[in-house]
Design an enzyme around this catalytic site. Structure first.
Site, PDB file in Angstrom:
ATOM      1  N   CYS A  67       0.913  -1.229   0.039  1.00  0.00           N
ATOM      2  CA  CYS A  67      -0.130   0.142   0.058  1.00  0.00           C
ATOM      3  C   CYS A  67       0.836   1.181  -0.219  1.00  0.00           C
ATOM      4  O   CYS A  67       1.846   1.638   0.774  1.00  0.00           O
ATOM      5  CB  CYS A  67      -0.779   0.136   1.245  1.00  0.00           C
ATOM      6  SG  CYS A  67      -1.786   1.590   1.426  1.00  0.00           S
ATOM      7  N   ASP A 114      -0.037  16.564  -1.167  1.00  0.00           N
ATOM      8  CA  ASP A 114      -0.248  15.654  -2.369  1.00  0.00           C
ATOM      9  C   ASP A 114       0.793  16.017  -3.478  1.00  0.00           C
ATOM     10  O   ASP A 114       1.299  17.033  -3.743  1.00  0.00           O
ATOM     11  CB  ASP A 114      -1.489  16.169  -2.922  1.00  0.00           C
ATOM     12  CG  ASP A 114      -2.183  14.998  -3.784  1.00  0.00           C
ATOM     13  OD1 ASP A 114      -2.979  14.415  -3.687  1.00  0.00           O
ATOM     14  OD2 ASP A 114      -1.454  14.947  -5.034  1.00  0.00           O
ATOM     15  N   HIS A 139      -7.938   8.668   2.840  1.00  0.00           N
ATOM     16  CA  HIS A 139      -7.305   9.784   3.060  1.00  0.00           C
ATOM     17  C   HIS A 139      -8.208  10.961   2.929  1.00  0.00           C
ATOM     18  O   HIS A 139      -9.253  10.996   1.948  1.00  0.00           O
ATOM     19  CB  HIS A 139      -6.038   9.767   1.925  1.00  0.00           C
ATOM     20  CG  HIS A 139      -6.636   9.577   0.531  1.00  0.00           C
ATOM     21  ND1 HIS A 139      -6.814   8.402  -0.009  1.00  0.00           N
ATOM     22  CD2 HIS A 139      -7.000  10.363  -0.809  1.00  0.00           C
ATOM     23  CE1 HIS A 139      -7.201   8.172  -1.224  1.00  0.00           C
ATOM     24  NE2 HIS A 139      -7.369   9.491  -1.543  1.00  0.00           N
TER      25      HIS A 139
HETATM   26  P1  5GP Z   1      -7.766   9.736  -4.799  1.00  0.00           P
HETATM   27  O1  5GP Z   1      -7.791  10.141  -6.110  1.00  0.00           O
HETATM   28  O2  5GP Z   1      -7.589   8.329  -4.330  1.00  0.00           O
HETATM   29  O3  5GP Z   1      -8.947  10.474  -4.014  1.00  0.00           O
HETATM   30  O4  5GP Z   1      -6.593  10.633  -4.404  1.00  0.00           O
HETATM   31  C1  5GP Z   1      -5.102  10.053  -4.080  1.00  0.00           C
HETATM   32  C2  5GP Z   1      -3.956  11.323  -4.293  1.00  0.00           C
HETATM   33  O5  5GP Z   1      -2.967  10.704  -3.844  1.00  0.00           O
HETATM   34  C3  5GP Z   1      -4.177  11.962  -5.545  1.00  0.00           C
HETATM   35  O6  5GP Z   1      -4.301  13.497  -5.208  1.00  0.00           O
HETATM   36  C4  5GP Z   1      -2.522  11.657  -5.815  1.00  0.00           C
HETATM   37  O7  5GP Z   1      -2.139  12.942  -6.709  1.00  0.00           O
HETATM   38  C5  5GP Z   1      -1.958  11.610  -4.539  1.00  0.00           C
HETATM   39  N1  5GP Z   1      -0.812  10.667  -4.801  1.00  0.00           N
HETATM   40  C6  5GP Z   1      -0.585   9.872  -5.642  1.00  0.00           C
HETATM   41  N2  5GP Z   1       0.645   9.001  -5.464  1.00  0.00           N
HETATM   42  C7  5GP Z   1       1.375   9.912  -4.549  1.00  0.00           C
HETATM   43  C8  5GP Z   1       2.556   9.758  -3.900  1.00  0.00           C
HETATM   44  O8  5GP Z   1       3.294   9.058  -4.082  1.00  0.00           O
HETATM   45  N3  5GP Z   1       2.752  10.745  -3.108  1.00  0.00           N
HETATM   46  C9  5GP Z   1       2.044  11.594  -2.656  1.00  0.00           C
HETATM   47  N4  5GP Z   1       2.541  12.733  -1.776  1.00  0.00           N
HETATM   48  N5  5GP Z   1       0.643  11.894  -3.202  1.00  0.00           N
HETATM   49  C10 5GP Z   1       0.383  10.874  -4.100  1.00  0.00           C
HETATM   50 ZN    ZN Z   2      -2.386   1.410   3.580  1.00  0.00          ZN
END
Ligand code: 5GP
Ligand code: ZN
Length: 114
Positions: A4, A30, A100
């Site tokens: 994860c 992010d 998150h």
């Molecule tokens: P979701 O679309 O699942 O609600 O949001 C996932 C978020 O995680 C996205 O805004 C994406 O930019 C962020 N994200 C994805 N991979 C990484 C990473 O490796 N590091 C960080 N800091 N954010 C990430």
């Molecule tokens: Zn996790």
């Protein structure tokens, strides 16, 4: 969970710009910010989606939300305004299956969201 992404960030195995951490939650920037301030607040413990929370997690969710409010306040957005978002599963665009809370601030945020 070894595979994860956010568990690995919480464990320090993958670098991230940390904004806050305590015994329950970790907050980090992010990697693809959608606003001048875009922070993700995650529980240390792996929880896949909003659907997987139980009553025992009520304090944890409260901590996540109050952490978002504190970060917004610390960055000067408390009065101007900000948005908090949990995306859950496909239609909402969830891509990382470790719970998150998005905190977005620093620009006008459209409503309804896309
Ligand atoms: P979701 O679309 O699942 O609600 O949001 C996932 C978020 O995680 C996205 O805004 C994406 O930019 C962020 N994200 C994805 N991979 C990484 C990473 O490796 N590091 C960080 N800091 N954010 C990430
Ligand atoms: Zn996790």
């Amino acid at each position: 969970m070894a595979d994860c992404l956010f568990c690995r960030i919480v464990a320090g195995e993958i670098p991230a710009t940390l904004i806050h951490e305590d015994d329950g939650v970790v907050a980090f920037a992010d990697i693809r910010p959608q606003a001048p301030l875009h922070v993700l607040i995650v529980p240390r413990r792996h929880v896949a989606t909003l659907n997987d929370l139980t009553e025992a997690d009520d304090a944890l969710v409260g901590r996540m939300l109050r952490t978002a409010a504190a970060i917004a306040q610390a960055h000067g957005y408390a009065d101007r305004g900000y948005r908090t978002v949990f995306n859950c599963n496909g239609d909402a665009g969830q891509t990382v299956f470790h719970l998150h809370l998005h905190l977005l601030a620093g620009r006008g945020l459209g409503w309804p969201p896309g």
